[in-house]
Design an enzyme around this catalytic site. Structure first.
Site: not given
Ligand code: CO
Length: 210
Positions: A43, A45, A47, A99, A102
């Protein structure tokens, strides 16, 4: 006040200097050769940085990231990354890593118009429908979202196995596809054990004559 982006450029100088101090030929080696064993589809993302959470260095993982780590069979970007990494770099493992928590998966679970991203996340809505029976049993919204995160990874693994790129590779060598989910709250990766190793793991209609 200094612009925040300048910090990144300053950090870069420090990082490069540290690497050279450890090994004067560090960048020379990396620049000459790229031989990663892993392709990571994760992803976007911020993090979930592939190298950091797996304790790997530059040169070890070829990375493709998009919103909600989707494997969409018409996505030219993903397919190009897949083909290059499998056929040229000859990676041995492809890892689809989602994750928990999400945002993309959460967005897919509601009916709001989130704009363009809705078109991308529609793929997750289809997965929700496919697994409606098991998902509807989870009355807790968070538990349902967590399971959908896992199902999205499982479908991603299966989707990769359905590509001619992966099936061609299987004709001549071993290539493992793994499904993992990263926990934002504990920093740990859970292996979903959905590894697909060969064409026998697919329904006959997806087995291509490649
Ligand atoms: Co995500």
């Amino acid at each position: 006040m200094k612009d925040s982006y300048l910090r990144l450029l300053e950090n870069n100088k420090i990082w490069a200097a540290e690497k050279i101090k450890e090994n004067p030929k560090y960048f020379q080696h990396l620049a000459e050769l790229q031989t990663p064993e892993f392709l990571w589809i994760g992803c976007s993302d911020s993090r979930v940085p592939a190298n950091e959470i797996t304790g790997t260095d530059p040169g070890e993982i070829f990375v493709h990231r998009n919103v909600a780590n989707l494997v969409v069979h018409t996505d030219l970007n993903m397919l190009s990354v897949l083909q290059f990494s499998v056929e040229v770099l000859k990676v041995k493992h492809v890892i689809v890593c989602g994750h928990y928590g999400c945002g993309g998966v959460k967005y897919a679970m509601d009916t709001q118009d989130h704009g363009l991203v809705n078109k991308w996340l529609r793929n997750i809505k289809e997965i929700h429908v496919k697994y409606d029976e098991q998902l509807s049993k989870l009355t807790d919204v968070r538990a349902r979202a967590d399971r959908l995160v896992e199902l999205n990874v499982i479908e991603g693994v299966r989707s990769l196995a359905k590509t001619s790129i992966v099936q061609k590779a299987w004709k001549t060598r071993s290539l493992q596809i793994h499904g993992w989910v990263y926990g934002l709250e504990n920093g740990l990766i859970k292996d979903l054990n959905v590894m697909v190793n060969g064409i026998a793991d697919l329904e006959p209609i997806f087995r291509l004559d490649v």
